[in-house]
Motif scaffolding. Structure first.
Motif, PDB file in Angstrom:
ATOM      1  N   LEU A 130     -10.582  37.753  -9.658  1.00 31.34           N
ATOM      2  CA  LEU A 130     -11.029  37.681  -8.548  1.00 31.34           C
ATOM      3  C   LEU A 130     -10.804  39.203  -7.609  1.00 31.34           C
ATOM      4  CD1 LEU A 130      -9.724  34.346  -7.243  1.00 31.34           C
ATOM      5  CD2 LEU A 130     -12.106  34.948  -7.652  1.00 31.34           C
ATOM      6  N   VAL A 131      -9.924  40.005  -8.116  1.00 31.54           N
ATOM      7  CA  VAL A 131      -9.462  41.377  -7.419  1.00 31.54           C
ATOM      8  C   VAL A 131     -10.557  42.110  -8.088  1.00 31.54           C
ATOM      9  CG1 VAL A 131      -7.835  43.087  -7.816  1.00 31.54           C
ATOM     10  CG2 VAL A 131      -6.929  40.963  -7.192  1.00 31.54           C
ATOM     11  N   ARG A 132     -10.952  41.975  -9.535  1.00 33.78           N
ATOM     12  CA  ARG A 132     -11.977  42.840 -10.214  1.00 33.78           C
ATOM     13  C   ARG A 132     -13.282  42.600  -9.065  1.00 33.78           C
ATOM     14  NH1 ARG A 132     -14.108  46.987 -11.650  1.00 33.78           N
ATOM     15  NH2 ARG A 132     -14.988  46.969 -13.609  1.00 33.78           N
ATOM     16  N   GLN A 133     -13.520  41.523  -8.714  1.00 32.52           N
ATOM     17  CA  GLN A 133     -14.607  41.579  -8.104  1.00 32.52           C
ATOM     18  C   GLN A 133     -14.708  41.947  -6.748  1.00 32.52           C
ATOM     19  OE1 GLN A 133     -16.309  37.327  -8.415  1.00 32.52           O
ATOM     20  NE2 GLN A 133     -15.144  36.997 -10.315  1.00 32.52           N
ATOM     21  N   GLY A 134     -13.684  42.532  -6.154  1.00 30.07           N
ATOM     22  CA  GLY A 134     -13.588  43.113  -5.046  1.00 30.07           C
ATOM     23  C   GLY A 134     -12.780  42.297  -3.981  1.00 30.07           C
ATOM     24  N   ILE A 135     -12.197  41.198  -4.476  1.00 34.94           N
ATOM     25  CA  ILE A 135     -11.471  40.335  -3.315  1.00 34.94           C
ATOM     26  C   ILE A 135     -10.291  41.165  -3.171  1.00 34.94           C
ATOM     27  CG2 ILE A 135     -10.404  38.173  -2.824  1.00 34.94           C
ATOM     28  CD1 ILE A 135     -12.737  37.068  -4.449  1.00 34.94           C
ATOM     29  N   SER A 136      -9.678  40.950  -1.908  1.00 32.09           N
ATOM     30  CA  SER A 136      -8.170  41.632  -1.732  1.00 32.09           C
ATOM     31  C   SER A 136      -7.106  40.870  -2.499  1.00 32.09           C
ATOM     32  CB  SER A 136      -8.140  41.498  -0.152  1.00 32.09           C
ATOM     33  OG  SER A 136      -7.679  40.152   0.292  1.00 32.09           O
ATOM     34  N   LEU A 137      -6.215  41.448  -2.729  1.00 34.25           N
ATOM     35  CA  LEU A 137      -5.331  40.815  -3.590  1.00 34.25           C
ATOM     36  C   LEU A 137      -4.506  39.567  -2.909  1.00 34.25           C
ATOM     37  CD1 LEU A 137      -3.537  41.049  -5.848  1.00 34.25           C
ATOM     38  CD2 LEU A 137      -1.715  42.464  -4.644  1.00 34.25           C
ATOM     39  N   TYR A 138      -4.392  39.636  -1.587  1.00 31.20           N
ATOM     40  CA  TYR A 138      -3.864  38.594  -0.805  1.00 31.20           C
ATOM     41  C   TYR A 138      -4.705  37.489  -0.989  1.00 31.20           C
ATOM     42  CZ  TYR A 138      -2.777  35.449   3.015  1.00 31.20           C
ATOM     43  OH  TYR A 138      -2.328  34.298   3.749  1.00 31.20           O
ATOM     44  N   ASP A 139      -6.362  37.530  -0.901  1.00 30.48           N
ATOM     45  CA  ASP A 139      -7.129  36.367  -0.790  1.00 30.48           C
ATOM     46  C   ASP A 139      -7.168  35.904  -2.349  1.00 30.48           C
ATOM     47  OD1 ASP A 139      -7.763  36.438   1.930  1.00 30.48           O
ATOM     48  OD2 ASP A 139      -9.331  37.827   1.707  1.00 30.48           O
ATOM     49  N   VAL A 157      -4.823  35.717  -4.632  1.00 28.76           N
ATOM     50  CA  VAL A 157      -3.712  35.118  -4.896  1.00 28.76           C
ATOM     51  C   VAL A 157      -3.870  33.752  -4.301  1.00 28.76           C
ATOM     52  CG1 VAL A 157      -1.359  34.740  -4.723  1.00 28.76           C
ATOM     53  CG2 VAL A 157      -2.105  36.900  -5.316  1.00 28.76           C
ATOM     54  N   ARG A 158      -4.228  33.711  -2.949  1.00 28.72           N
ATOM     55  CA  ARG A 158      -4.774  32.317  -2.251  1.00 28.72           C
ATOM     56  C   ARG A 158      -5.441  31.617  -3.068  1.00 28.72           C
ATOM     57  NH1 ARG A 158      -7.300  33.544   2.823  1.00 28.72           N
ATOM     58  NH2 ARG A 158      -8.882  33.448   1.406  1.00 28.72           N
ATOM     59  N   ASP A 159      -6.753  32.208  -3.352  1.00 31.76           N
ATOM     60  CA  ASP A 159      -7.675  31.283  -4.066  1.00 31.76           C
ATOM     61  C   ASP A 159      -7.384  30.881  -5.006  1.00 31.76           C
ATOM     62  OD1 ASP A 159      -9.327  31.935  -1.547  1.00 31.76           O
ATOM     63  OD2 ASP A 159     -10.637  33.557  -2.319  1.00 31.76           O
ATOM     64  N   SER A 160      -6.831  31.888  -6.056  1.00 31.35           N
ATOM     65  CA  SER A 160      -6.466  31.490  -7.364  1.00 31.35           C
ATOM     66  C   SER A 160      -5.471  30.259  -7.361  1.00 31.35           C
ATOM     67  CB  SER A 160      -5.858  32.548  -7.960  1.00 31.35           C
ATOM     68  OG  SER A 160      -5.418  32.062  -9.306  1.00 31.35           O
ATOM     69  N   ALA A 161      -4.646  30.088  -6.380  1.00 35.56           N
ATOM     70  CA  ALA A 161      -3.680  28.997  -6.135  1.00 35.56           C
ATOM     71  C   ALA A 161      -4.240  27.869  -5.902  1.00 35.56           C
ATOM     72  CB  ALA A 161      -2.791  29.439  -5.253  1.00 35.56           C
ATOM     73  N   CYS A 162      -5.349  27.866  -4.961  1.00 35.09           N
ATOM     74  CA  CYS A 162      -6.246  26.765  -4.568  1.00 35.09           C
ATOM     75  C   CYS A 162      -7.065  26.268  -5.591  1.00 35.09           C
ATOM     76  CB  CYS A 162      -7.290  27.422  -3.332  1.00 35.09           C
ATOM     77  SG  CYS A 162      -8.470  25.900  -2.664  1.00 35.09           S
ATOM     78  N   VAL A 163      -7.882  27.138  -6.733  1.00 33.65           N
ATOM     79  CA  VAL A 163      -8.480  26.748  -7.589  1.00 33.65           C
ATOM     80  C   VAL A 163      -7.824  26.398  -8.706  1.00 33.65           C
ATOM     81  CG1 VAL A 163     -10.148  27.779  -9.200  1.00 33.65           C
ATOM     82  CG2 VAL A 163     -10.407  28.446  -7.006  1.00 33.65           C
ATOM     83  N   CYS A 164      -6.727  26.856  -9.224  1.00 32.97           N
ATOM     84  CA  CYS A 164      -5.954  26.340 -10.262  1.00 32.97           C
ATOM     85  C   CYS A 164      -5.282  24.930  -9.939  1.00 32.97           C
ATOM     86  CB  CYS A 164      -4.694  27.169 -10.428  1.00 32.97           C
ATOM     87  SG  CYS A 164      -5.309  28.669 -11.378  1.00 32.97           S
TER      88      CYS A 164
END
Length: 76
Positions: free
Chosen positions: A17-26, A28-35
């Motif tokens: 997600l970070v590699r796609q340009g999303i901020s680190l905060y977002d 981490v939040r999105d990854s936790a949600c998706v996982c």
């Protein structure tokens, strides 16, 4: 989700997600949600138990979880 390898999946999703340009905060939040959602799908749809859930089960359902997140995001 306290099994060996679960953090690796979370980290990999965050990095992607970070590699796609999303901020680190977002990321981490999105990854936790998706996982977390991928875990729920594995438990409720595949009959896995919380105690026996493996990283592979989460990995198998990441695509489904991302699809749900994308659909929810685009409907807002």
């Amino acid at each position: 989700m306290a099994r060996d390898g679960m953090g690796d999946i979370h980290t990999g999703v965050c990095a992607g997600l970070v590699r796609q340009g999303i901020s680190l905060y977002d990321a981490v939040r999105d990854s936790a949600c998706v996982c977390g959602r991928a875990s729920e799908i594995a438990i409720f749809n595949d009959g896995q138990s919380e105690q026996s859930l493996l990283p592979r089960d989460v990995l198998d359902h990441l695509g489904d979880a991302f699809k749900e997140l994308f659909v929810e995001f685009t409907q807002q």
